[in-house]
Design an enzyme around this catalytic site. Structure first.
Site, PDB file in Angstrom:
ATOM      1  N   ARG A   1      -6.042   2.024  18.092  1.00  0.00           N
ATOM      2  CA  ARG A   1      -5.807   0.576  17.986  1.00  0.00           C
ATOM      3  C   ARG A   1      -5.442  -0.071  19.315  1.00  0.00           C
ATOM      4  O   ARG A   1      -5.673  -1.263  19.495  1.00  0.00           O
ATOM      5  CB  ARG A   1      -4.699   0.282  16.966  1.00  0.00           C
ATOM      6  CG  ARG A   1      -5.226   0.279  15.581  1.00  0.00           C
ATOM      7  CD  ARG A   1      -4.233  -0.240  14.560  1.00  0.00           C
ATOM      8  NE  ARG A   1      -4.860  -0.100  13.256  1.00  0.00           N
ATOM      9  CZ  ARG A   1      -4.213   0.080  12.118  1.00  0.00           C
ATOM     10  NH1 ARG A   1      -2.903   0.140  12.109  1.00  0.00           N
ATOM     11  NH2 ARG A   1      -4.875   0.189  10.985  1.00  0.00           N
TER      12      ARG A   1
ATOM     13  N   SER B   1       7.202   9.189  12.185  1.00  0.00           N
ATOM     14  CA  SER B   1       6.137   9.011  11.201  1.00  0.00           C
ATOM     15  C   SER B   1       6.673   9.159   9.782  1.00  0.00           C
ATOM     16  O   SER B   1       7.143  10.226   9.385  1.00  0.00           O
ATOM     17  CB  SER B   1       5.033  10.052  11.431  1.00  0.00           C
ATOM     18  OG  SER B   1       4.170  10.080  10.314  1.00  0.00           O
TER      19      SER B   1
ATOM     20  N   LYS C   1       0.828  -1.208   0.000  1.00  0.00           N
ATOM     21  CA  LYS C   1       0.000   0.000   0.000  1.00  0.00           C
ATOM     22  C   LYS C   1       0.866   1.264   0.000  1.00  0.00           C
ATOM     23  O   LYS C   1       0.596   2.208  -0.758  1.00  0.00           O
ATOM     24  CB  LYS C   1      -0.937  -0.033   1.221  1.00  0.00           C
ATOM     25  CG  LYS C   1      -1.922   1.119   1.298  1.00  0.00           C
ATOM     26  CD  LYS C   1      -3.198   0.698   1.994  1.00  0.00           C
ATOM     27  CE  LYS C   1      -3.066   0.502   3.489  1.00  0.00           C
ATOM     28  NZ  LYS C   1      -2.951   1.761   4.238  1.00  0.00           N
ATOM     29  N   SER C   2       1.883   1.282   0.838  1.00  0.00           N
ATOM     30  CA  SER C   2       2.733   2.482   0.915  1.00  0.00           C
ATOM     31  C   SER C   2       3.374   2.771  -0.435  1.00  0.00           C
ATOM     32  O   SER C   2       3.418   3.922  -0.903  1.00  0.00           O
ATOM     33  CB  SER C   2       3.850   2.273   1.940  1.00  0.00           C
ATOM     34  OG  SER C   2       3.312   2.150   3.224  1.00  0.00           O
TER      35      SER C   2
ATOM     36  N   GLN D   1       4.788   9.145   7.270  1.00  0.00           N
ATOM     37  CA  GLN D   1       3.857  10.012   6.534  1.00  0.00           C
ATOM     38  C   GLN D   1       4.286  11.466   6.640  1.00  0.00           C
ATOM     39  O   GLN D   1       4.262  12.207   5.653  1.00  0.00           O
ATOM     40  CB  GLN D   1       2.437   9.836   7.074  1.00  0.00           C
ATOM     41  CG  GLN D   1       1.871   8.455   6.775  1.00  0.00           C
ATOM     42  CD  GLN D   1       0.493   8.240   7.363  1.00  0.00           C
ATOM     43  OE1 GLN D   1      -0.031   9.107   8.075  1.00  0.00           O
ATOM     44  NE2 GLN D   1      -0.093   7.100   7.078  1.00  0.00           N
TER      45      GLN D   1
ATOM     46  N   LYS E   1      -4.204   5.743  14.793  1.00  0.00           N
ATOM     47  CA  LYS E   1      -4.336   5.053  13.505  1.00  0.00           C
ATOM     48  C   LYS E   1      -5.803   5.112  13.056  1.00  0.00           C
ATOM     49  O   LYS E   1      -6.562   5.937  13.553  1.00  0.00           O
ATOM     50  CB  LYS E   1      -3.829   3.616  13.634  1.00  0.00           C
ATOM     51  CG  LYS E   1      -2.338   3.535  13.913  1.00  0.00           C
ATOM     52  CD  LYS E   1      -1.545   4.110  12.765  1.00  0.00           C
ATOM     53  CE  LYS E   1      -0.070   4.188  13.027  1.00  0.00           C
ATOM     54  NZ  LYS E   1       0.655   4.909  11.984  1.00  0.00           N
TER      55      LYS E   1
ATOM     56  N   ARG F   1      -7.453  -3.316   9.867  1.00  0.00           N
ATOM     57  CA  ARG F   1      -6.505  -4.244  10.496  1.00  0.00           C
ATOM     58  C   ARG F   1      -7.076  -4.857  11.779  1.00  0.00           C
ATOM     59  O   ARG F   1      -6.695  -5.967  12.159  1.00  0.00           O
ATOM     60  CB  ARG F   1      -5.170  -3.560  10.759  1.00  0.00           C
ATOM     61  CG  ARG F   1      -4.504  -3.095   9.463  1.00  0.00           C
ATOM     62  CD  ARG F   1      -3.027  -2.854   9.598  1.00  0.00           C
ATOM     63  NE  ARG F   1      -2.550  -1.975   8.545  1.00  0.00           N
ATOM     64  CZ  ARG F   1      -2.321  -2.355   7.278  1.00  0.00           C
ATOM     65  NH1 ARG F   1      -2.525  -3.596   6.904  1.00  0.00           N
ATOM     66  NH2 ARG F   1      -1.896  -1.473   6.390  1.00  0.00           N
TER      67      ARG F   1
ATOM     68  N   ASP G   1       2.028  -1.146  11.950  1.00  0.00           N
ATOM     69  CA  ASP G   1       0.696  -1.617  11.549  1.00  0.00           C
ATOM     70  C   ASP G   1       0.444  -3.061  11.966  1.00  0.00           C
ATOM     71  O   ASP G   1      -0.663  -3.583  11.756  1.00  0.00           O
ATOM     72  CB  ASP G   1       0.539  -1.496  10.028  1.00  0.00           C
ATOM     73  CG  ASP G   1       0.501  -0.032   9.591  1.00  0.00           C
ATOM     74  OD1 ASP G   1       0.139   0.833  10.416  1.00  0.00           O
ATOM     75  OD2 ASP G   1       0.847   0.242   8.424  1.00  0.00           O
TER      76      ASP G   1
ATOM     77  N   GLY H   1      -5.170   7.699   5.668  1.00  0.00           N
ATOM     78  CA  GLY H   1      -4.260   8.670   6.283  1.00  0.00           C
ATOM     79  C   GLY H   1      -3.036   8.903   5.416  1.00  0.00           C
ATOM     80  O   GLY H   1      -2.556  10.030   5.273  1.00  0.00           O
TER      81      GLY H   1
END
Ligand code: S3P
Length: 449
Positions: free
Chosen positions: A357, A173, A27-28, A175, A353, A399, A326, A100
């Site tokens: 989570r 992070s 995905k990333s 991101q 997340k 997840r 994750d 996100g």
């Protein structure tokens, strides 16, 4: 894209799980491939793109900003980019659904374009903190009008004359790091990010592949500074996306905890910034072998063979968190089936997340009759026979749904989750693929197992 009509799913005691599978693309990497393709003049081709809701939302956003993106066969996508600085103000809101990564990376891109974008998302994404990305982007000159607490929906006005900055990441992070590096592509001079703990490095690797100038230097305090030089000439690429280790994680743990299992997951990325889960499971005594290690598109991959194993508890140190951020929900599932008490430390980032989570895992373990304890940002899970139960509340979090369905396979009475629709955000084939291995997973009219 939100879960308007919840779809409860139940997992029944199953095993052995056997066979060879290929899980979808990472995905990333898929988000980044679309974004860099859109910023490159010429045609970039991506093979093995993850065709899940999160990534499709990024593709739609880039199209709305002027890139030409087409699918010609399963997983094969062509991107005709507009070039760095070439994106346009979209005619409508840009809705990133549950993603996100999509929204934060795109905010980075927009921050150094002279365009205005209104970003929005689903009920999960609009609760997540955006200040961590908006703060550094404001330093380069972007302006923002956000909802309370710096959340979505928000309007971002990119800087007309962006300024290069050096920014020390206050949270580990990828991101945030990636948002700033992407902003640096359309900023004069060098834009730098200082990382105190290493996070996934796909942005840096892909920048190199497209021809951007990216430099790493180790600082006196042991941190690493990563810099990108603005206005590079990017060359279109033919990219191959390896299988997502975060999706493979569910099949890996399922095989370890169900009796008699022996399965192989092909072509899985084993980038060291992503493989904390494999380290943990091997320390727990998991029978995991990597076959045919090779390089694909700048990433290391292997076929991963996993056999049922008697797992033992371990302590997972906080510094391992970024390399498996994750994977904690599914590690908690492995821990529930291990001998002894597994301690996972330094999980504060789990609280922001797709759901909180840490709370969602603890609540799910309680529903399934698993002994556990949350103390500050640490989670302890004591293994033993798992009675099972349900419905586990998934809080729009893919997840959480997949992790607890995996637990159901090794439980005494099965586990149900209240909603499996969000699984489509990252791993639409999950239920079908697991069933081909021998897992008993099915939609249920009601959430009771
Ligand atoms: C991602 C980074 C991680 C991870 C997310 C994907 C990325 O988030 O949890 O699923 O692709 O950069 P953070 O950067 O917030 O840790």
């Amino acid at each position: 894209m939100t879960s308007d009509c919840p779809k409860p799913i139940a997992a029944r005691p199953s095993g052995p799980l056997t066979g060879r599978i290929r899980v979808p693309g990472d995905k990333s990497i898929s988000h980044r491939a679309l974004i860099l393709g859109a910023l490159t003049i010429g045609e970039t081709t991506v093979h093995g793109l993850l065709e899940a809701e999160d990534v499709l939302a990024t593709a739609a956003a880039l199209r709305a900003m002027g890139a030409d993106i087409e699918r010609d066969a399963a997983g094969c996508w062509h991107i005709h980019g507009v070039g760095i600085g070439g994106l346009q103000t979209p005619g409508e809101n840009v809705d990133l659904g549950n993603s996100g990564t999509g929204v934060r990376l795109l905010m980075g891109v927009v921050a150094s374009h002279p365009i205005t974008v209104r970003f929005t998302g689903d009920a999960s994404l609009t609760k997540r903190p955006m200040g961590r990305v908006l703060d550094p982007l404001a330093q380069i000159g972007a302006e923002v009008e956000a909802s309370d607490g710096g959340r979505l929906p928000l309007t971002l006005r990119g800087a007309r004359d962006p300024m290069p900055v050096t920014y020390r990441l206050p949270v580990a992070s990828a991101q945030v790091k990636s948002a700033l590096l992407l902003a640096g592509l359309n900023t004069p001079g060098r834009t730098s990010v200082i990382e105190t703990k290493p996070t996934r490095d796909h942005t840096e690797r892909m920048f190199k592949a497209f021809g951007a100038e990216i430099a790493h230097s180790e600082l006196d305090d042991g941190c690493v500074e990563i810099s990108v030089t603005g206005f590079p000439v990017l060359s279109p690429q033919a990219l191959h996306v390896p299988a997502d280790p975060s999706s493979a994680a569910f099949a890996i743990v399922a095989a370890l905890i169900t009796k008699g299992s022996d399965l192989t997951i092909e072509n899985v990325m084993i980038n060291p910034t992503r493989n904390g889960l494999l380290t943990c499971l091997q320390e727990m005594g998991g029978d995991i072998a990597l076959h045919d290690e090779r390089d694909i598109g700048g990433e290391r991959v292997a076929d991963i063979q996993v056999r049922s194993s008697r797992l033992k508890a371990i302590t997972v140190p906080p510094e391992r968190a970024p390399s498996m951020i994750d994977e904690y929900p599914v590690l908690a599932v492995a821990a529930a089936c291990a001998e002894g008490t597994t301690r996972m430390q330094g999980l504060e980032e789990l609280r922001v997340k797709e759901s909180d989570r840490l709370a969602a895992v603890a609540d799910g373990l309680a529903v399934c009759g698993v002994r556990h304890r949350v103390s500050g940002d640490d989670l302890s899970v004591t293994g033993g026979p798992v009675p099972g139960g349900g419905p586990v509340a998934t809080h729009l979090d893919h997840r959480i749904a997949m992790a607890f369905l995996v637990l159901g396979l090794a439980s005494q009475n099965g586990v149900s989750v209240d909603d499996g629709t969000m699984i489509a955000t990252s791993f639409p084939e999950f239920t079908h693929l697991m069933a081909t291995l021998g897992a008993d997973l099915a939609e249920v009219p009601e959430a009771a197992p």
